[in-house]
Design a protein around this motif. Structure first.
Motif, PDB file in Angstrom:
ATOM      1  N   ARG A   1      -0.095  16.852   9.992  1.00  0.00           N
ATOM      2  CA  ARG A   1      -0.286  18.296   9.814  1.00  0.00           C
ATOM      3  C   ARG A   1       0.057  18.607   8.368  1.00  0.00           C
ATOM      4  NH1 ARG A   1       1.552  22.721  12.784  1.00  0.00           N
ATOM      5  NH2 ARG A   1      -0.626  23.325  12.642  1.00  0.00           N
TER       6      ARG A   1
ATOM      7  N   LEU B   1      -7.714  16.358  15.094  1.00  0.00           N
ATOM      8  CA  LEU B   1      -8.692  15.658  14.254  1.00  0.00           C
ATOM      9  C   LEU B   1      -8.711  14.150  14.533  1.00  0.00           C
ATOM     10  CD1 LEU B   1      -8.512  17.474  10.783  1.00  0.00           C
ATOM     11  CD2 LEU B   1     -10.239  17.689  12.568  1.00  0.00           C
TER      12      LEU B   1
ATOM     13  N   THR C   1      -0.675  20.347  17.036  1.00  0.00           N
ATOM     14  CA  THR C   1      -0.036  19.062  17.370  1.00  0.00           C
ATOM     15  C   THR C   1      -0.300  18.009  16.301  1.00  0.00           C
ATOM     16  OG1 THR C   1      -2.023  18.366  18.529  1.00  0.00           O
ATOM     17  CG2 THR C   1      -0.314  19.444  19.838  1.00  0.00           C
TER      18      THR C   1
ATOM     19  N   ASP D   1     -15.882  26.739   7.166  1.00  0.00           N
ATOM     20  CA  ASP D   1     -15.124  27.995   7.238  1.00  0.00           C
ATOM     21  C   ASP D   1     -14.802  28.457   5.830  1.00  0.00           C
ATOM     22  OD1 ASP D   1     -12.490  27.015   6.279  1.00  0.00           O
ATOM     23  OD2 ASP D   1     -12.545  25.786   8.114  1.00  0.00           O
TER      24      ASP D   1
ATOM     25  N   ASN E   1     -10.296  24.906  14.941  1.00  0.00           N
ATOM     26  CA  ASN E   1      -9.566  24.695  13.688  1.00  0.00           C
ATOM     27  C   ASN E   1     -10.046  25.662  12.611  1.00  0.00           C
ATOM     28  OD1 ASN E   1      -7.802  22.756  14.456  1.00  0.00           O
ATOM     29  ND2 ASN E   1      -8.806  21.035  13.396  1.00  0.00           N
TER      30      ASN E   1
ATOM     31  N   LYS F   1      -8.550  28.869  13.329  1.00  0.00           N
ATOM     32  CA  LYS F   1      -7.091  28.810  13.150  1.00  0.00           C
ATOM     33  C   LYS F   1      -6.710  28.847  11.675  1.00  0.00           C
ATOM     34  CE  LYS F   1      -4.726  25.378  15.032  1.00  0.00           C
ATOM     35  NZ  LYS F   1      -4.454  24.136  15.787  1.00  0.00           N
ATOM     36  N   TYR F   2      -7.448  28.066  10.885  1.00  0.00           N
ATOM     37  CA  TYR F   2      -7.043  27.914   9.484  1.00  0.00           C
ATOM     38  C   TYR F   2      -7.801  28.872   8.553  1.00  0.00           C
ATOM     39  CZ  TYR F   2      -4.453  24.071  11.405  1.00  0.00           C
ATOM     40  OH  TYR F   2      -3.577  23.347  12.163  1.00  0.00           O
TER      41      TYR F   2
HETATM   42  P1  ADP Z   1      -3.541  20.676  14.405  1.00  0.00           P
HETATM   43  O1  ADP Z   1      -4.592  21.647  14.073  1.00  0.00           O
HETATM   44  O2  ADP Z   1      -3.156  20.666  15.799  1.00  0.00           O
HETATM   45  O3  ADP Z   1      -2.391  20.729  13.468  1.00  0.00           O
HETATM   46  P2  ADP Z   1      -5.540  18.757  13.669  1.00  0.00           P
HETATM   47  O4  ADP Z   1      -5.520  17.297  13.781  1.00  0.00           O
HETATM   48  O5  ADP Z   1      -6.625  19.494  14.309  1.00  0.00           O
HETATM   49  O6  ADP Z   1      -4.125  19.247  14.163  1.00  0.00           O
HETATM   50  O7  ADP Z   1      -5.548  19.065  12.135  1.00  0.00           O
HETATM   51  C1  ADP Z   1      -4.706  18.386  11.288  1.00  0.00           C
HETATM   52  C2  ADP Z   1      -4.345  19.218  10.090  1.00  0.00           C
HETATM   53  O8  ADP Z   1      -5.485  19.361   9.265  1.00  0.00           O
HETATM   54  C3  ADP Z   1      -3.921  20.599  10.432  1.00  0.00           C
HETATM   55  O9  ADP Z   1      -2.548  20.667  10.700  1.00  0.00           O
HETATM   56  C4  ADP Z   1      -4.270  21.343   9.175  1.00  0.00           C
HETATM   57  O10 ADP Z   1      -3.239  21.249   8.241  1.00  0.00           O
HETATM   58  C5  ADP Z   1      -5.489  20.641   8.665  1.00  0.00           C
HETATM   59  N1  ADP Z   1      -6.732  21.333   9.056  1.00  0.00           N
HETATM   60  C6  ADP Z   1      -7.521  21.082  10.092  1.00  0.00           C
HETATM   61  N2  ADP Z   1      -8.600  21.841  10.117  1.00  0.00           N
HETATM   62  C7  ADP Z   1      -8.512  22.639   9.046  1.00  0.00           C
HETATM   63  C8  ADP Z   1      -9.317  23.660   8.485  1.00  0.00           C
HETATM   64  N3  ADP Z   1     -10.477  24.046   9.060  1.00  0.00           N
HETATM   65  N4  ADP Z   1      -8.896  24.287   7.357  1.00  0.00           N
HETATM   66  C9  ADP Z   1      -7.746  23.899   6.761  1.00  0.00           C
HETATM   67  N5  ADP Z   1      -6.934  22.932   7.234  1.00  0.00           N
HETATM   68  C10 ADP Z   1      -7.311  22.320   8.364  1.00  0.00           C
END
Ligand code: ADP
Length: 717
Positions: free
Chosen positions: A662, A678, A674, A643, A606, A609-610
């Protein structure tokens, strides 16, 4: 036994006399009626009944005479002789009878004196005067004998009804026995005893105790007949020794048993009385009865043709239950019929209302009965639960909507809609209304149905509200649709790539370098698919509470180093550097190694990704000296992933742990996901005894943290 046959007219007269004596007319009238009835079989001129205020001493005689009488005086000779001998006596005498023409005729007359005897005791004397050619036939004598116990009973009743000062109760015992004799008196007394409405299990013991009192039985029991189950239930016993009790309550002293066995069962099924005068002479019941018991009487108490209870009286004396005792027992059973009918009805109503209140109290819908003014008459526990109210808040004067509104106002999204709903109900009391209601803190979706209630005359009495909490259903609906849209999107993207590139590869030859690139893409998309499938499976297992956690002592230093090296090599982390910040002496945790890897991988992925423009990701592990609020106590290690990515706004930060959640913005849209990751992390951490939380600043970055308990031997340090 006499061999003299009683003709049908004699039998008819006996039964007619018994009926006449049982009426509620004055004593003298009834005796006159008996004299009149006897004329059907006995030829006599006139008659007289003599009885005494004090039957013991034969003092203070009283007489009842026939209407028609010979014009000749009565003397007491016959009475004196009968009382002295306690046997019939007759005297022949000559009387002078004045004729209508003035002449006087001498005539021979016989005075027949018959004792009204019961238990060697003369309660009165019946005298009949006949002409010498009109003797009393043996059958006449028998007829009179047959009604003498009843006459004795009526005499006793008549004496008892006399003003107190005239009674000389010098022998209380005889009076007590005499009371038992009086069926009419017995019935009226029993009616008084049984008059106060009694529930079944109080009435039946009372009937038993009266049965024993009035018959002189040594012991007895009373059973209730359960027709539905074809069983009998022992309600009360009296007077049995321990050795006798199993006879009544079955081999294992059960209180209920099948009506197929035993005397009580037989009487319950047939609704017919059973009298065993002398057990040893009764082959049918000899083996069914305990040796100590010599006589038994079992009488059904029958309501509308059905035996609802059976009264069983036992005696250790052979022939203890003669005609009188049987009549008494029947009388007791008869007097119990109406009270039993009433008790059964009461029982039925009680059961119905108990059933109703059980349903009312256990139903998961909130129920509240209100009168026409909105006053709460009754509510069930679900009513309080659904609105989140405490019992004490809904007192006797609680009114809807006012009191409900004032308590719940901060939680209503639209209190006006609720007020309208209540106002409508009051304005149109005969109509049904329904309202979908949303509450906040916590979120609730409710449906309130309001229906008019009516009394037995169809008059409206108020309303019944049925409140259903649809929060879970709505949540389930939301989850279902989110799941469908997520799966369709997340499956489609990699599948389209896989199909596209495989078509390309099949269509023509590509240079080796291109082929390798295409296959890499195919591999990555297949991995994405695999991750998706694993996430969905994990999510389903967490939901169904079927995740298996194999907890062991896990050294974190080694695990984190190994994992970060592995991830760093993956394309996702091409633009990122994972930095480890782990003290060398960090204690191991008590956890499932694979699940810990999964959690950390998820958070690190994550973070990458973010933080699309790349940068530093820090994986930090510390033993926590201070635990967050609401955290379980103990020694814990905190693991966090920081991060410098897009960050999360405060309102979204609360919700990111929810399933399918999300954050919806232009940044995240382009990043696949998905919304399950989390929620799986949270589920897995909590299953291992830890907690999760996150802090974030938009456009600056986020820190996701979780805790795990320190392994046992280290917690003892
Ligand atoms: P996914 O990543 O598959 O969408 P997660 O349950 O892992 O689902 O995360 C839920 C949401 O939380 C993500 O869609 C995102 O919007 C937010 N998120 C998670 N991790 C981060 C992060 N490190 N930085 C910013 N937003 C995050």
């Amino acid at each position: 036994m006499s061999t003299i046959p009683l003709t049908p007219p004699h039998l008819h007269v006996i039964s007619a006399c018994a009926k006449a004596l049982a009426t509620t007319q004055p004593f003298n009238t009834r005796i006159e009626q008996v004299f009149g009835l006897l004329r059907a079989v006995i030829i006599y001129h006139d008659g007289r009944l003599t009885y005494w205020r004090d039957p013991q001493s034969h003092q203070n005689p009283m007489h009842v005479m026939t209407n028609a009488t010979w014009n000749a005086p009565w003397d007491d000779d016959v009475i004196t002789a009968v009382v002295a001998s306690v046997a019939p006596y007759q005297k022949t005498t000559t009387i002078n009878i004045a004729q209508t023409n003035g002449e006087v005729l001498a005539k021979t007359m016989i005075v027949h004196g018959i004792p009204i005897r019961w238990q060697q005791h003369v309660w009165g004397v019946l005298e009949f005067r006949t002409a010498d050619n009109e003797p009393l036939a043996p059958a006449d004598q028998l007829t009179i004998d047959a009604i003498t116990p009843l006459l004795a009973a009526e005499i006793d009743h008549a004496i008892a009804a006399l003003p107190d000062e005239l009674i000389q109760p010098d022998d209380q015992a005889v009076l007590t026995i005499s009371k038992h004799l009086d069926l009419a008196q017995l019935l009226s007394r029993l009616r008084q005893d049984f008059d106060p409405p009694l529930p079944l299990h109080s009435l039946l013991p009372l009937v038993l105790s009266r049965g024993i009192d009035y018959t002189g039985a040594e012991a007895g029991s009373i059973v209730y007949v359960d027709h539905d189950r074809q069983e009998i239930e022992l309600v009360a016993t009296h007077g049995y020794t321990v050795s006798l009790l199993p006879d009544i309550s079955g081999e294992h002293k059960r209180h209920r048993w099948s009506w197929e066995s035993g005397i009580a069962g037989k009487v319950a099924r047939s609704a017919r009385s059973l009298l065993i005068r002398e057990v040893t002479q009764d082959v049918d019941y000899f083996y069914e009865t305990k040796p100590e018991i010599r006589a038994k009487i079992a009488i059904p108490i029958t309501v509308d043709g059905r035996a609802e209870a059976v009264l069983i009286l036992d005696s250790t004396r052979a022939n203890a239950f003669g005609d009188n005792e049987s009549a008494m027992a029947l009388g007791v059973a008869e007097a119990a019929v109406q009270p039993l009918r009433r008790a059964l009805r009461y029982q039925e109503m009680l059961e119905r209302s108990t059933q109703l209140s059980q349903v009312f109290n256990s139903i998961p819908s909130g129920l509240v009965l209100i009168d026409r003014h909105g006053q709460v008459l009754r509510h069930n526990p679900s009513f309080l639960l659904i609105w989140g109210l405490h019992h004490a808040q809904v007192n006797a004067n609680f009114r809807v909507p006012f009191d409900l509104l004032s308590l719940l106002l901060p939680r209503f999204h639209d209190s006006a809609a609720f007020s309208d709903f209540c106002t409508n109900g009051q304005a149109k009391p005969d109509q049904e209304f329904s309202l979908n209601l949303k509450l906040r803190n916590p979120h609730q979706d409710l449906n309130v149905l309001s229906v008019p209630t009516r009394d037995s005359n169809e008059q409206i009495t108020g309303r019944l509200w049925v409140i259903n909490d649809l929060t879970r259903e709505k949540e389930a609906d939301r989850l279902k649709s989110e799941f469908t849209s997520m799966v369709s999107h997340e499956l489609k993207t990699p599948l389209t790539s896989i199909l596209g590139y495989s078509d390309l590869l099949l269509a023509r030859e590509f240079p080796a370098e291109d082929q390798k690139n295409f296959l890499k893409i195919l591999r990555r998309e297949a991995e994405n698919l695999e991750n998706l499938v694993n996430d969905v499976l994990d999510f389903a297992r967490i939901e169904a509470n079927t995740v298996r956690i194999n907890r062991w002592t896990v050294p974190l230093q080694e695990l984190c180093t190994d994992l970060s090296r592995q991830l760093q090599r993956q394309p996702t982390f091409d633009a990122h550097t994972i930095t480890l910040d782990i003290p060398i002496d960090i204690p191991p945790v008590h956890a499932d190694k694979e699940r810990v890897r999964q959690i950390i991988t998820n958070l690190l992925t994550n973070a990458a990704k973010y933080a699309p423009s790349g940068g530093d990701i820090t994986l930090r592990v510390r033993e926590l000296s201070e635990l967050p609020d609401m955290h379980p106590s103990g020694r814990f290690v905190g693991i966090s992933v920081t991060d410098n990515g897009i960050g999360i706004s405060p309102e979204n930060l609360q919700r990111i742990w929810d399933r399918f959640m999300r954050v919806d913005n232009s940044n995240t849209k382009s990043i696949g996901g998905t919304g399950l990751g989390l929620s799986i992390v949270k589920g897995l951490v909590e299953l291992q005894g830890g907690r999760v939380w996150a802090t974030s600043v938009v456009n600056k970055g986020s820190t996701f943290s979780f805790t795990l308990p320190i392994a046992g031997e280290f917690t003892r340090k």
